[in-house]
Design a protein around this motif. Structure first.
Motif, short mmCIF file in Angstrom:
data_model
loop_
_atom_site.label_atom_id
_atom_site.label_comp_id
_atom_site.label_asym_id
_atom_site.label_seq_id
_atom_site.Cartn_x
_atom_site.Cartn_y
_atom_site.Cartn_z
N ILE C 143 0.82 -1.22 0.00
CA ILE C 143 0.00 0.00 0.00
C ILE C 143 0.86 1.27 0.00
O ILE C 143 0.34 2.36 -0.12
CB ILE C 143 -0.99 0.06 1.19
CG1 ILE C 143 -0.26 0.24 2.51
CG2 ILE C 143 -1.89 -1.15 1.22
CD1 ILE C 143 -1.21 0.71 3.62
N PHE C 144 2.18 1.12 0.14
CA PHE C 144 3.05 2.30 0.03
C PHE C 144 3.50 2.50 -1.41
O PHE C 144 4.10 3.51 -1.74
CB PHE C 144 4.33 2.12 0.87
CG PHE C 144 4.10 2.14 2.35
CD1 PHE C 144 2.85 2.39 2.88
CD2 PHE C 144 5.15 1.90 3.22
CE1 PHE C 144 2.64 2.39 4.25
CE2 PHE C 144 4.95 1.90 4.59
CZ PHE C 144 3.70 2.14 5.11
N ARG C 145 3.26 1.49 -2.23
CA ARG C 145 3.82 1.57 -3.57
C ARG C 145 2.82 1.92 -4.64
O ARG C 145 3.07 2.70 -5.53
CB ARG C 145 4.50 0.24 -3.91
CG ARG C 145 5.85 0.13 -3.21
CD ARG C 145 6.47 -1.20 -3.50
NE ARG C 145 5.68 -2.27 -2.89
CZ ARG C 145 5.75 -3.56 -3.23
NH1 ARG C 145 6.54 -3.94 -4.20
NH2 ARG C 145 5.02 -4.45 -2.60
N LYS C 146 1.62 1.34 -4.58
CA LYS C 146 0.71 1.60 -5.67
C LYS C 146 -0.76 1.40 -5.31
O LYS C 146 -1.63 2.07 -5.83
CB LYS C 146 1.05 0.71 -6.87
CG LYS C 146 1.23 -0.73 -6.48
CD LYS C 146 1.74 -1.57 -7.65
CE LYS C 146 1.80 -3.03 -7.20
NZ LYS C 146 2.37 -3.92 -8.19
N GLU C 147 -1.03 0.48 -4.40
CA GLU C 147 -2.42 0.15 -4.16
C GLU C 147 -3.18 1.32 -3.53
O GLU C 147 -2.76 1.86 -2.51
CB GLU C 147 -2.51 -1.04 -3.21
CG GLU C 147 -2.32 -2.34 -3.94
CD GLU C 147 -3.48 -3.28 -3.65
OE1 GLU C 147 -4.16 -3.64 -4.63
OE2 GLU C 147 -3.69 -3.62 -2.49
N ILE C 148 -4.32 1.67 -4.12
CA ILE C 148 -5.19 2.66 -3.51
C ILE C 148 -6.07 1.91 -2.53
O ILE C 148 -7.04 1.25 -2.90
CB ILE C 148 -6.04 3.39 -4.56
CG1 ILE C 148 -5.12 4.19 -5.46
CG2 ILE C 148 -7.06 4.31 -3.86
CD1 ILE C 148 -5.83 5.10 -6.42
N TYR C 149 -5.66 1.96 -1.29
CA TYR C 149 -6.30 1.13 -0.27
C TYR C 149 -6.49 2.03 0.95
O TYR C 149 -7.61 2.35 1.32
CB TYR C 149 -5.33 -0.03 0.03
CG TYR C 149 -5.90 -1.20 0.76
CD1 TYR C 149 -6.53 -2.24 0.07
CD2 TYR C 149 -5.81 -1.28 2.14
CE1 TYR C 149 -7.04 -3.33 0.75
CE2 TYR C 149 -6.32 -2.37 2.82
CZ TYR C 149 -6.93 -3.39 2.13
OH TYR C 149 -7.43 -4.46 2.82
N ALA C 150 -5.37 2.51 1.46
CA ALA C 150 -5.44 3.44 2.58
C ALA C 150 -6.14 4.73 2.17
O ALA C 150 -6.87 5.34 2.97
CB ALA C 150 -4.03 3.75 3.08
N THR C 151 -5.96 5.13 0.92
CA THR C 151 -6.59 6.38 0.45
C THR C 151 -8.10 6.29 0.58
O THR C 151 -8.76 7.28 0.94
CB THR C 151 -6.18 6.64 -1.01
OG1 THR C 151 -4.77 6.51 -1.10
CG2 THR C 151 -6.59 8.03 -1.46
N ALA C 152 -8.65 5.11 0.29
CA ALA C 152 -10.10 4.93 0.43
C ALA C 152 -10.52 5.14 1.89
O ALA C 152 -11.56 5.74 2.17
CB ALA C 152 -10.49 3.53 -0.04
N CYS C 153 -9.69 4.67 2.82
CA CYS C 153 -10.00 4.84 4.25
C CYS C 153 -9.92 6.31 4.65
O CYS C 153 -10.74 6.80 5.44
CB CYS C 153 -9.04 4.04 5.11
SG CYS C 153 -8.95 2.31 4.65
N LEU C 154 -8.91 7.00 4.13
CA LEU C 154 -8.76 8.42 4.44
C LEU C 154 -9.99 9.20 3.99
O LEU C 154 -10.54 10.00 4.76
CB LEU C 154 -7.50 8.99 3.74
CG LEU C 154 -6.15 8.58 4.32
CD1 LEU C 154 -5.02 9.01 3.39
CD2 LEU C 154 -5.95 9.20 5.71
N VAL C 155 -10.42 8.95 2.77
CA VAL C 155 -11.61 9.64 2.26
C VAL C 155 -12.84 9.24 3.08
O VAL C 155 -13.68 10.08 3.43
CB VAL C 155 -11.82 9.34 0.76
CG1 VAL C 155 -13.10 10.00 0.26
CG2 VAL C 155 -10.63 9.82 -0.06
#
Lengths: 201, 201, 201
Positions: C143-155
């Motif tokens: 998730i630090f390299r490319k996956e949009i995963y944490a970004t979904a949680c932030l939003v």
């Protein structure tokens, strides 16, 4: 008292195993000390943090720090002769494994946790120092791959509660639990038994 | 007040060093932010967790979060020009090292811990953010291999207690401790001094 | 009640994703269990430690341990057929992402922390189990390299506070927050959207 002495000797043995790994990675003295430190007290530190016993154990008893410092000096000075001590070191390490498991289980009981969680804490105390050591050395932890190490602690922890359920005295529970952990470890190393790896075809 | 300002500037400088490492690893913006974050506050967070000061420091003072966010934006935008700022960044980083060491030692004293543990906490506050950064980047921590970085903090921490023992005023202790850390770091970088690595032949 | 059930199902799904990664690394059963465990509860455990809610969550509710144990047995036995379940697993994982985000945000609110910190805690709860999994497997966290995963949680976390500010009922806030996290994740996976990586030329 004897128990505490074994705890400190186990800490010393764990620290030496840390020094050996750190020297393989060609670390400097600071790195060697830190790796020795986390190998020796990392598992107990993680346990203390997860159950909220802070400041963590080694902060309140400098004997751990002294044992680790001594182990580092000893292991660095005698690094070319440690092979001859391999058997003694293995023995201390194995005894430490038994004692650390019991300490972890007991901390779980004092925190009023379920036996399954206590067994997990015993295993963590005894074997997760090595996990943190391997991570700091940029390796996949060896106990996740093949070494039967944590498994001995798990069985030891289960033995602890089985004997407690049977109503044995504390001293006897301690002796049988440690004996179980130590025997399993001795047998698997003697006969080179490993857990199978599992992968997706 | 000045102390707090230097703390925030140190946080900013540490965060930038995190961004630089994360960019070398070709991380995405989220990864870059997290690496900057742990580089800047990871050491202090580990310290707070180990002594039980929770919620950990940065959760109660958003200025750290803001300083890190600003550092990330700044470092990403000016990434091609950061080389020219290398000297200023190194200076901030070094000042941060001194200040973070003092903060860590002080937290240990407030928790009533032994001077040796306080020195360890000072060193941890100042240098373990970089350790966590390197682990997240899948590298063996650079300060375990050659960099004289933590050693400067250790000597600084010892200086702190030596001066305290001599009865100096707090302000002077702070100034001399920071000066000691900063001087050691400047000298070792200037003369490219490294700790020797130790290995088993 | 429904919320709790989804929490457990999410734990199960996260654990299976851990098993899959551990099997790729050819770990033994102990290693597989630990990787499944940290993938499932590692984010929440880190959150609990940082805010001082100890003993951490899974120590007080064995259902998490059971769900993870079941997931390991299930995933190991059916490892050759998991590809056919890929879609269901992805769905559970995504629903878990939404629920874990909400749980993390709520824990932050109970600890009286600033909304920005609460959003960080939500993101941590939902996505840092995977970070710890990757570190234990000796990889740079995906998730630090490319996956949009944490970004979904932030939003999702930001949505939570926006709706709270607007005065919506708790139930509705939960539904919309989870829906936001889940939708973003479904869209980015469907259209293979990745965050750009940033590096220094």
């Amino acid at each position: 008292m004897l128990f505490y002495a074994i705890d400190i000797i186990g800490t010393f043995a764990f620290a030496i195993s840390g020094v050996l790994v750190a020297m393989q990675k060609r670390m400097d003295p600071f790195g060697i000390f830190i790796i020795a430190f986390v190998t020796a007290v990392g598992g107990g530190t993680l346990r203390d943090v997860l159950i909220g016993r802070t400041p963590v154990g080694w902060m309140n008893d400098l004997n751990y720090v002294h044992a680790i410092g001594l182990a580092v000096v000893f292991a660095v000075i005698f690094r070319k002769k440690l092979n001859r001590l391999r058997k003694s070191l293995f023995l201390f390490d194995t005894i430490g494994l038994g004692v650390f498991t019991i300490i972890g289980v007991e901390k779980g009981i004092s925190a009023d946790l379920h036996p399954i969680i206590c067994i997990a804490l015993g295993t963590m105390s005894a074997s997760f120092g090595g996990v943190i050591r391997d991570i700091l050395c940029n390796e996949i932890p060896v106990i996740f791959r093949k070494e039967i190490y944590a498994t001995a602690c798990l069985v030891g922890g289960a033995t602890f509660f089985a004997l407690k359920y049977l109503g044995l005295e504390e001293d006897l529970i301690y002796i049988f639990t440690a004996a179980m952990v130590i025997s399993i470890r001795l047998v698997v190393v003697k006969f080179k038994i490993q857990l199978p790896t599992i992968y997706q075809a």
